[in-house]
Scaffold this motif. Structure first.
Motif, short mmCIF file in Angstrom:
data_model
loop_
_atom_site.label_atom_id
_atom_site.label_comp_id
_atom_site.label_asym_id
_atom_site.label_seq_id
_atom_site.Cartn_x
_atom_site.Cartn_y
_atom_site.Cartn_z
N TYR A 166 72.68 43.95 41.00
CA TYR A 166 74.12 43.78 41.22
C TYR A 166 74.78 43.71 39.85
O TYR A 166 74.35 42.94 38.98
CB TYR A 166 74.36 42.49 42.01
CG TYR A 166 75.83 42.19 42.21
CD1 TYR A 166 76.62 43.06 42.96
CD2 TYR A 166 76.42 41.06 41.66
CE1 TYR A 166 77.97 42.80 43.15
CE2 TYR A 166 77.76 40.79 41.85
CZ TYR A 166 78.52 41.66 42.59
OH TYR A 166 79.86 41.40 42.78
N ALA A 167 75.81 44.52 39.66
CA ALA A 167 76.37 44.67 38.31
C ALA A 167 77.42 43.63 37.97
O ALA A 167 77.93 43.62 36.86
CB ALA A 167 76.95 46.07 38.15
N GLY A 168 77.76 42.77 38.89
CA GLY A 168 78.75 41.74 38.59
C GLY A 168 80.08 42.04 39.26
O GLY A 168 80.29 43.11 39.83
N ASP A 169 80.98 41.06 39.19
CA ASP A 169 82.27 41.20 39.87
C ASP A 169 83.03 42.40 39.32
O ASP A 169 82.94 42.72 38.14
CB ASP A 169 83.11 39.93 39.65
CG ASP A 169 82.49 38.74 40.36
OD1 ASP A 169 81.60 38.96 41.19
OD2 ASP A 169 82.89 37.61 40.04
N ASP A 170 83.78 43.01 40.21
CA ASP A 170 84.66 44.13 39.83
C ASP A 170 83.92 45.23 39.07
O ASP A 170 84.40 45.78 38.09
CB ASP A 170 85.84 43.61 38.98
CG ASP A 170 86.81 44.73 38.66
OD1 ASP A 170 87.12 45.52 39.57
OD2 ASP A 170 87.21 44.85 37.49
N SER A 171 82.71 45.51 39.49
CA SER A 171 81.94 46.55 38.81
C SER A 171 81.49 47.61 39.80
O SER A 171 80.94 47.27 40.85
CB SER A 171 80.71 45.94 38.14
OG SER A 171 81.10 45.03 37.15
N LEU A 172 81.74 48.85 39.46
CA LEU A 172 81.25 49.97 40.26
C LEU A 172 80.13 50.65 39.49
O LEU A 172 80.23 50.86 38.29
CB LEU A 172 82.38 50.96 40.53
CG LEU A 172 83.53 50.41 41.38
CD1 LEU A 172 84.65 51.44 41.49
CD2 LEU A 172 83.04 50.02 42.76
N VAL A 173 79.08 50.96 40.21
CA VAL A 173 77.87 51.48 39.56
C VAL A 173 77.73 52.96 39.91
O VAL A 173 78.06 53.38 41.02
CB VAL A 173 76.64 50.67 40.05
CG1 VAL A 173 75.38 51.14 39.35
CG2 VAL A 173 76.86 49.20 39.80
N GLN A 174 77.27 53.74 38.97
CA GLN A 174 77.12 55.18 39.17
C GLN A 174 75.64 55.55 39.32
O GLN A 174 74.77 54.68 39.33
CB GLN A 174 77.83 55.93 38.04
CG GLN A 174 79.32 55.57 38.02
CD GLN A 174 80.11 56.14 36.87
OE1 GLN A 174 79.70 57.08 36.21
NE2 GLN A 174 81.29 55.56 36.63
N GLU A 175 75.39 56.83 39.45
CA GLU A 175 74.05 57.36 39.79
C GLU A 175 72.94 56.81 38.86
O GLU A 175 73.08 56.88 37.64
CB GLU A 175 74.11 58.88 39.65
CG GLU A 175 72.84 59.62 39.94
CD GLU A 175 73.02 61.11 39.68
OE1 GLU A 175 73.77 61.50 38.77
OE2 GLU A 175 72.39 61.90 40.41
N PRO A 176 71.85 56.31 39.44
CA PRO A 176 70.75 55.82 38.59
C PRO A 176 69.84 56.96 38.13
O PRO A 176 69.46 57.82 38.92
CB PRO A 176 69.98 54.89 39.54
CG PRO A 176 70.23 55.44 40.91
CD PRO A 176 71.58 56.11 40.88
#
Ligand SMILES: [Fe+2]
Length: 494
Positions: A394-404
């Motif tokens: 989980y990248a943290g609040d208000d964070s959008l994660v992209q392709e791994p």
């Protein structure tokens, strides 16, 4: 934005063993686009992150497609709607209509910038300059080349397909492979059951399975100045199974040159993970699945919008090649019951048995990112088929994660042993950073690389190990003697 920055500020430690470049491409319109156009059609802009001796250099540069150069010169949009030449300015209708904005694949000593509506552009892996269109030349008569070709690591082939391969709204599909020198093999042509959106595929040692989305292109609609694609709730998700080679051992009942079409219900199987062959004519593959139209900007002709709470998951499909063409496949097995996208595997094991899949996911018990795929994905998952265990990042609040993107620890490391690199966007802070995770401790990054600016979301990206590049891509670090970096340490020589 174009430019380069040396020695990005990094929190944590990047292992010295990571030596290569993470190439990613963004959809980034240089001039304001046609207001009715869709978000898939901006110019391709490459960001490259060269990692060497624990330091990261960054370069951003547009792919100078014919379309980009024409529009930049005019300083306004000349191309209208996505893949609809009838909406383009008459003076550009014969130009190559590709933004090269979907994927970057390194093959046959060439870095290919791909868009499925046209052939590849080749770019320089070091300077990112655009070198040429159609680097594989006149070997292939097709007009299109998928943005998701697959590398068969066991045979050193790039397996390619192209749809609408004889031109706009045609049902012709070409399939072939390129060897490590870029020479074409096993060319074959088949016909799609309708002019479908065929974004991705899977390969096994003997088969390629094309994955068709239930959109349809019709020439009459294009001539009327409307969108290339319309979703059709009456069409099923469809899979075309094709032997990769004439020498493929066919199951009983198959004729030479035959291919078979299988389907399920209406849904969008957006991207594929791994695939493998079972006993007695069985092929298995995995994909993300949205139970509705995930591209609401291409609605059906009656304008119906998808359900705002459309369910999404990650599933395993089973294709029984003994079944006749036209058969319905059984309901897939749900592997992860959360919205999942951009599945990637340790691609050294592409086509074979493999244990792990990496996914960009929405972790539902976290509050950020929205509640479905239309609002962004807030984490990563690494799932083991063997243990059925899933680990989450989980990248943290208000964070959008992209392709791994997976980086093996060494070329001979066990499957899944290495690192994952991905971009994380923090919208409220208007910032982005690269996160590097060791798969031994997936939940917590070992390094966070701070970008000096916000960059657009990645469509797709890939890691290219330094050993694969014909000359060591140095990006900005072209120094010839040691200098003091902004972190007070001696920068390494290249
Ligand atoms: Fe894609």
């Amino acid at each position: 934005m174009e430019g380069e920055v040396s020695d990005l500020v990094t929190f944590g430690d990047i292992p010295a063993a990571i030596d290569g470049t993470f190439y990613r491409v963004m959809c980034d319109p240089f001039v304001p686009p046609d207001p009715n156009n869709v978000p898939l059609d901006g110019d391709g802009n490459v960001s490259a992150f060269r990692i060497l001796n624990g330091h990261v250099d960054m370069k951003i540069k547009y792919i100078e497609t014919e379309r980009y150069k024409l529009e930049r010169s005019a300083n306004k949009a000349l191309f209208g709607l996505y893949r609809n030449p009838f909406t383009h300015h008459p003076c550009v209708r014969s130009a190559v209509d590709s933004t090269a904005n979907t994927n970057l694949v390194y093959w046959a000593n060439r870095l290919l910038a791909l868009k499925e509506s046209a052939l590849p552009y080749e770019i320089d892996p070091d300077t990112l300059e655009t070198l040429r269109y159609d680097p594989f030349g006149s070997q292939i008569k097709a007009k299109t080349f998928t943005a998701h070709p697959k590398i068969d690591p066991y045979t050193s082939e790039l397996v390619v397909f192209g749809y609408e391969a004889k031109g706009l709204a045609t049902k012709d599909i070409v399939i072939y492979s390129l060897d490590k020198d870029g020479k074409k093999h096993d060319e074959q042509w088949i016909e799609s059951p309708w002019c479908a959106f065929i974004h991705d595929c899977v390969i096994t040692p003997n088969w390629i399975v094309l994955v068709l989305w239930p959109f349809e292109a019709k020439l009459e609609r294009l001539k009327a100045g409307k969108h290339h694609w319309a979703w059709n709730y009456d069409l099923p998700a469809t899979f075309i199974a094709v032997p990769r080679r004439k020498s493929t051992q066919l199951p009983a009942g198959w004729k030479q040159g035959e291919y078979r079409v299988y389907s399920w219900k209406n849904c969008m199987t957006i991207h594929t993970g791994g695939a493998w062959e079972g006993k007695d004519g069985m092929v298995y593959f995995e994909s993300s699945r949205v139970h509705d139209n995930a591209f609401p900007f291409f609605p059906p002709e009656d304008g119906k919008m998808p359900a705002p709470d459309a369910k999404a998951d990650f599933v395993r499909w089973e294709i029984d090649l003994n079944q006749p063409s036209g058969s319905t496949v059984s309901d897939p097995q749900v592997i992860l019951d959360v919205p999942s996208e951009f599945p990637r595997i340790d691609e050294r094991f592409m086509t074979g048995d493999h244990e792990f899949v990496l996914l960009n996911v929405f972790i539902p018990d976290r509050s950020d990112g929205g509640k479905n795929i239309f609002h962004g994905l807030n984490g990563l998952a690494m799932h083991s088929h063997k243990s059925n265990q899933t680990r989450w990042f989980y990248a943290g609040d208000d964070s959008l994660v992209q392709e791994p993107i997976f980086i093996p620890r060494t070329s001979s490391a066990p499957e899944g042993d290495g690192w994952v690199i991905c971009m994380v966007e923090q919208r409220a802070a208007n910032g982005c950073h690269l996160v590097i995770i060791d798969t031994k401790e997936f939940e917590k990054p070992i390094a966070i690389v701070q970008l000096p600016l916000h960059v657009k979301a990645q469509v797709h990206g890939n890691w290219v190990d330094a050993s694969l590049l014909s000359r060591k891509a140095s990006l900005v670090r072209t120094i010839t003697k040691p200098v003091i970096s902004n972190q007070g340490a001696l920068m390494p020589l290249v």
